[in-house]
Write a protein that holds these residues in place. Structure first.
Motif, mmCIF file in Angstrom:
data_model
loop_
_atom_site.group_PDB
_atom_site.id
_atom_site.type_symbol
_atom_site.label_atom_id
_atom_site.label_comp_id
_atom_site.label_asym_id
_atom_site.label_seq_id
_atom_site.Cartn_x
_atom_site.Cartn_y
_atom_site.Cartn_z
ATOM 1 N N GLY A 176 55.542 23.721 -4.434
ATOM 2 C CA GLY A 176 54.738 23.443 -3.243
ATOM 3 C C GLY A 176 54.986 22.053 -2.702
ATOM 4 O O GLY A 176 55.077 21.847 -1.484
ATOM 5 N N THR A 177 55.098 21.066 -3.608
ATOM 6 C CA THR A 177 55.384 19.698 -3.160
ATOM 7 C C THR A 177 56.738 19.625 -2.478
ATOM 8 O O THR A 177 56.901 18.956 -1.440
ATOM 9 N N TYR A 178 57.725 20.303 -3.037
ATOM 10 C CA TYR A 178 59.057 20.316 -2.409
ATOM 11 C C TYR A 178 58.983 20.950 -1.020
ATOM 12 O O TYR A 178 59.603 20.458 -0.066
ATOM 13 N N ASN A 179 58.249 22.050 -0.890
ATOM 14 C CA ASN A 179 58.143 22.709 0.415
ATOM 15 C C ASN A 179 57.579 21.752 1.469
ATOM 16 O O ASN A 179 58.081 21.674 2.592
ATOM 17 N N PHE A 217 56.092 9.832 4.118
ATOM 18 C CA PHE A 217 55.506 10.907 3.306
ATOM 19 C C PHE A 217 54.914 10.245 2.063
ATOM 20 O O PHE A 217 55.629 9.580 1.306
ATOM 21 N N ILE A 218 53.607 10.416 1.854
ATOM 22 C CA ILE A 218 52.913 9.813 0.715
ATOM 23 C C ILE A 218 52.450 10.924 -0.210
ATOM 24 O O ILE A 218 51.612 11.752 0.163
ATOM 25 N N ASN A 219 52.978 10.951 -1.419
ATOM 26 C CA ASN A 219 52.621 11.953 -2.427
ATOM 27 C C ASN A 219 51.575 11.366 -3.370
ATOM 28 O O ASN A 219 51.733 10.258 -3.876
ATOM 29 N N ILE A 220 50.505 12.099 -3.625
ATOM 30 C CA ILE A 220 49.438 11.655 -4.531
ATOM 31 C C ILE A 220 49.747 12.163 -5.939
ATOM 32 O O ILE A 220 49.866 13.373 -6.161
ATOM 33 N N SER A 221 49.871 11.235 -6.893
ATOM 34 C CA SER A 221 50.162 11.613 -8.267
ATOM 35 C C SER A 221 49.035 11.155 -9.184
ATOM 36 O O SER A 221 47.968 10.735 -8.727
ATOM 37 N N THR A 222 49.256 11.229 -10.489
ATOM 38 C CA THR A 222 48.206 10.988 -11.470
ATOM 39 C C THR A 222 48.764 10.262 -12.687
ATOM 40 O O THR A 222 49.971 10.349 -12.973
ATOM 41 N N ASP A 223 47.894 9.568 -13.416
ATOM 42 C CA ASP A 223 48.326 8.904 -14.639
ATOM 43 C C ASP A 223 48.752 9.909 -15.709
ATOM 44 O O ASP A 223 49.433 9.545 -16.675
ATOM 45 N N LYS A 224 48.377 11.166 -15.551
ATOM 46 C CA LYS A 224 48.782 12.187 -16.528
ATOM 47 C C LYS A 224 50.264 12.512 -16.429
ATOM 48 O O LYS A 224 50.814 13.210 -17.286
ATOM 49 N N ALA A 225 50.935 12.004 -15.360
ATOM 50 C CA ALA A 225 52.376 12.187 -15.226
ATOM 51 C C ALA A 225 53.161 11.226 -16.111
ATOM 52 O O ALA A 225 54.372 11.384 -16.286
ATOM 53 N N VAL A 226 52.490 10.237 -16.672
ATOM 54 C CA VAL A 226 53.139 9.263 -17.555
ATOM 55 C C VAL A 226 53.178 9.833 -18.976
ATOM 56 O O VAL A 226 52.126 10.180 -19.537
ATOM 57 N N ARG A 227 54.378 9.943 -19.541
ATOM 58 C CA ARG A 227 54.554 10.552 -20.860
ATOM 59 C C ARG A 227 53.711 11.830 -20.956
ATOM 60 O O ARG A 227 52.796 11.934 -21.786
ATOM 61 N N PRO A 228 53.994 12.817 -20.091
ATOM 62 C CA PRO A 228 53.111 13.984 -19.960
ATOM 63 C C PRO A 228 52.955 14.754 -21.268
ATOM 64 O O PRO A 228 53.915 14.979 -22.005
#
Length: 627
Positions: free
Chosen positions: A389-392, A405-416
C-alpha cells in the motif's frame, strides 16, 4: 399531546420506589416523639382526654406529610457516617415544607379540633433541633474518633483556597483520608484553619510539610494548580516516595481532571514549531493525507486545514471515520476546498486515477495497520497494507509530479521484532529507494507511541480505570516513548519543511516512560490510589513485544536540523535499500494468489535478522495465514 414535565406526586412516587425504609422508620419515630413532646410542653404535661384524642387524630396526618418531606429532600437516604454541613439546608426544607402542609390541612379539613398553632411552631423547631443534633453528633464522632483517623491515610491538600475547600468537604464526607494540613497557592502568611484543618503554608513547602505532619499522601485539588507547577509537584512527590492523587470536587463545573493535558500525564512539556515556515509550505498548495480517519491522519487534516491549503484531499477506507472527520473540518473551515476520498490504498488502479485527478503537491502518508498483536496473527495484511500500500501511494505521488511525500513510520521499525515493525521497516526502505529514482522528495518521519490514539495503552488504561480495574501492565520494566497526537503532528509538519533533505527524520520523544509508572500516574490523576483503590496486575510480554523501544538502528547517525526536536538520520553505509523495490512485484503476486506461506518465506529472506530470531513467531504466523 403528552407532557414531559413530571408532577409532584409522580416525583414523590419515583423517589419512594425501591427504597429501604429502615432510615424512614427511625426518622418517623423521631418525628412522633417531637410532636408528642411539643403538645406536652404546650399544656405543661397536663393532657386530658381531648388532648390525647387530638394527638391520635392528627398524628397519622403529620407522619404522612413528614414522610413525603423526607422523601422529597432525600433525608431518609443520607448517610450519618458521611454527614456534613451540606445536609442542614435539606433538613430545614423538608421540615418546613411538611409543617406548612400539615398546618394547612389540619386547619382546613378539621377546624373543629381547634389545633394549637403554637404546637406546630414548637414541633417545627424541636424536630429541626433534634435532626441537627443527630447530624452534628455524627460529624463530631467521625472526626474525633482516634481509631477512624488511625486507619486512614494522613493527607495534605494542595491547591487554591477555593478548590481545596471544595475538595476538603468531599474528602470529609467520603471519610477516605485524614486531612492533616493544607497548602495553598494564595497563602498570605497568616496562621489560619480551613474547615478545622491548619493551613500550613504555601505550595513550595510541600515536602517539609509532609515530613512535619507525617503525611503519606498528597491530594492536589483541581482546578487550582497551573499545569507546569502540577508537573513539578508530582515529580517531587515521586522523588520522595509520596503517594499523590488529583481530586476534583463533585460540585466543580467546567474544568475536568480528564482535561489536564497529555503533558501532565507524560510528565513532559510539548514543543512548538516554526509555524511560519510550515504555513509557507502548505499555503496555496494541494495537500493529500492518507489514513485521514485515523488518530494521526485526522489530526494532520485538522492542522493542515487551518494553514490555508488550496485543497485538502482526505483518503480513508473507513466510511464512518471519513464521514466524521470530513464533517468536522467542513464545519470548522467552511471556505476550504475539501475532498473526502473513500478508497483503499491497496487498490492500485483506483488510487492512481484519483491521484491523477487531484494532482497533489504534498502527500502525507499516515495509513497503516499498527496493532502488533493483530498483525502477528495476519502478517500478510501487514505486508499488503503497510508495504504494498505504501508503494502504491508513493508511486502514484511520483507519477502525478508531487513535490514532497512524507511517510509516517514508527520506532517499532528499529530492529523489528514484530511483523508490524518489519512491514514499517520495509516501508522505510522503499521510500529511501523511491527518493533516489524520482524527482519527488521522499522522506520518512519516525516516532514512538502516541498517547490517546485509538487502541493505545493510554486509552486501554483509561477504560480499565473507568471499570474500576484491574489495570494490566505487561512488565514492570517495560518502557516506551510517548508524545501527544497534536505534538506528533506538529513535528511531522515541521519535518515536512525539511523535506528537501529527504532521508529519515526522527522526532525527539524525550525520555522513555515506564509503563508501570504511566499506569500509576493515570490512576492517581483519576482521584484513586494505585494498588489500593485500583489494583495493577502484571501479565507478560508477548513474543513480538520488546522491553524497550528504540529510535535509532545500527549504522544510523543522528544529525541536527534547524529545529532542536527534529533530527535527520545519516547512514554510515551507502544504498542500504538498493534493490528492495525489486521484491515487491513478486510479493504482490503471492498475495493475489493467496500464497501466504511462500510470502512469509520471501519476507524472512529479505530480512535475515528477523528470520533467524523467530521460529516460534513463524509458526504462529503460519497458523494465522491459514485462518
Amino acid at each position: 399531546m403528552g407532557s414531559n414535565v413530571a408532577t409532584l406526586p409522580q416525583v414523590l412516587l419515583n423517589k419512594a420506589a425501591g427504597r429501604t425504609y429502615f432510615n424512614s422508620a427511625g426518622l418517623l419515630a423521631l418525628a412522633t416523639l417531637m410532636f408528642v413532646s411539643s403538645y406536652c410542653l404546650r399544656f405543661d404535661f397536663n393532657l386530658d382526654g381531648d388532648g390525647l384524642r387530638t394527638i391520635a387524630l392528627t398524628l397519622p396526618l403529620l407522619l404522612v406529610t413528614r414522610w413525603f418531606g423526607f422523601v422529597l429532600f432525600d433525608i431518609d437516604v443520607r448517610s450519618f457516617q458521611r454527614a456534613s454541613l451540606a445536609d442542614l439546608l435539606p433538613i430545614v426544607s423538608a421540615v418546613t415544607l411538611s409543617s406548612t402542609v400539615f398546618a394547612c390541612v389540619v386547619h382546613m379539613v378539621t377546624p373543629e379540633l381547634g389545633f394549637p398553632r403554637s404546637v406546630i411552631i414548637m414541633d417545627w423547631a424541636l424536630l429541626q433541633l433534634a435532626l441537627f443534633s443527630v447530624y452534628a453528633g455524627a460529624i463530631v464522632l467521625r472526626e474525633a474518633s482516634p481509631m477512624a483517623n488511625v486507619s486512614r491515610q494522613r493527607a495534605i491538600l494542595v491547591g487554591s483556597t477555593e478548590s481545596v475547600a471544595a475538595v476538603l468537604r468531599d474528602v470529609r464526607e467520603a471519610g477516605r483520608w485524614n486531612p492533616v494540613g493544607v497548602l495553598t497557592e494564595d497563602y498570605d502568611g497568616r496562621r489560619a484553619r480551613l474547615q478545622g484543618v491548619p493551613v500550613s503554608g504555601s505550595v513550595e513547602m510541600l515536602i517539609e510539610t509532609a515530613v512535619r505532619c507525617r503525611a503519606n499522601l498528597v491530594c492536589f485539588a483541581h482546578p487550582g494548580i497551573e499545569t507546569r507547577r502540577l508537573m513539578e509537584l508530582m515529580r517531587r512527590c515521586r522523588e520522595h516516595n509520596l503517594d499523590f492523587v488529583v481530586q476534583q470536587s463533585r460540585s466543580a463545573k467546567g474544568a475536568s481532571v480528564q482535561k489536564l493535558g497529555t503533558e501532565v500525564l507524560l510528565q513532559r512539556e510539548e514543543v512548538s514549531i516554526d509555524l511560519d515556515a510550515v504555513r509557507n509550505l502548505i499555503r496555496g498548495r494541494r495537500v493529500l493525507v492518507t489514513g485521514a480517519g485515523g488518530s494521526i491522519g485526522s489530526e494532520l487534516c485538522r492542522q493542515i486545514a487551518a494553514l490555508a491549503p488550496a485543497a485538502l484531499y482526505m483518503v480513508e477506507r473507513s466510511e464512518n471515520n471519513l464521514f466524521f472527520v470530513h464533517r468536522e473540518i467542513a464545519q470548522a473551515q467552511s471556505g476550504l476546498e475539501l475532498h473526502p476520498l473513500l478508497l483503499d490504498i491497496t487498490d492500485e488502479d483506483v488510487l492512481c486515477r484519483e491521484f491523477a485527478l487531484a494532482r497533489p503537491e504534498i502527500v502525507f502518508h499516515a495509513a497503516a495497520h499498527k496493532h502488533v498483536g493483530m498483525m502477528e496473527r495476519r502478517p500478510q495484511e501487514a505486508i499488503r497494507n503497510n508495504v504494498i500500500g505504501t508503494y502504491n501511494v508513493a508511486a502514484a505521488a511520483a507519477k502525478c509530479g508531487a513535490l514532497r511525500f512524507i511517510n509516517i513510520s514508527t520506532d517499532k521499525a528499529v530492529r523489528p521484532k514484530s511483523y508490524m515493525g518489519l512491514s514499517k521497516r520495509f516501508a522505510e526502505l522503499l521510500i529511501e529507494e523511491m527518493n533516489r529514482i524520482h524527482p519527488t522528495r521522499f522522506a520518512t518521519v519516525r516516532f514512538g507511541n502516541v498517547a490517546g490514539s485509538t487502541g493505545s495503552v493510554v486509552q486501554i488504561f483509561r477504560q480499565q480505570i473507568e471499570r474500576g480495574g484491574p489495570v494490566t501492565v505487561t512488565d514492570a520494566r517495560a518502557r516506551r516513548f510517548f508524545m501527544s497526537i497534536p505534538e506528533a503532528v506538529r513535528l511531522v509538519l515541521q519535518a515536512a519543511v525539511f523535506g528537501e533533505m529527504a532521508g529519515i527524520f526522527v522526532l525527539d520523544m524525550g525520555r522513555p516512560i515506564e509503563i508501570y509508572e504511566l499506569a500509576r500516574t493515570m490512576i492517581s490523576l483519576s482521584g484513586h490510589l494505585p494498588n489500593v483503590d485500583i489494583p495493577i496486575e502484571f501479565t507478560r510480554l508477548a513474543g513480538a513485544e520488546k522491553l524497550d523501544e528504540e529510535l535509532q538502528d545500527d549504522g544510523e547517525l543522528f544529525c541536527k536540523t534547524a529545529h532542536p526536536r527534529v533530527m535527520v538520520i545519516r547512514k554510515d553505509h551507502n544504498h542500504a535499500s538498493a534493490g528492495f523495490l525489486a521484491h515487491l512485484p513478486h510479493w504482490q503476486s503471492l498475495i493475489r494468489q493467496g500464497e501466504f506461506e511462500s510470502l512469509l518465506d520471501e519476507v524472512h529472506h529479505a530480512w535475515p535478522a528477523f528470520r533467524d530470531g523467530g521460529k516460534q513467531r513463524a509458526a504462529v504466523a503460519a497458523a494465522g495465514v491459514r485462518a
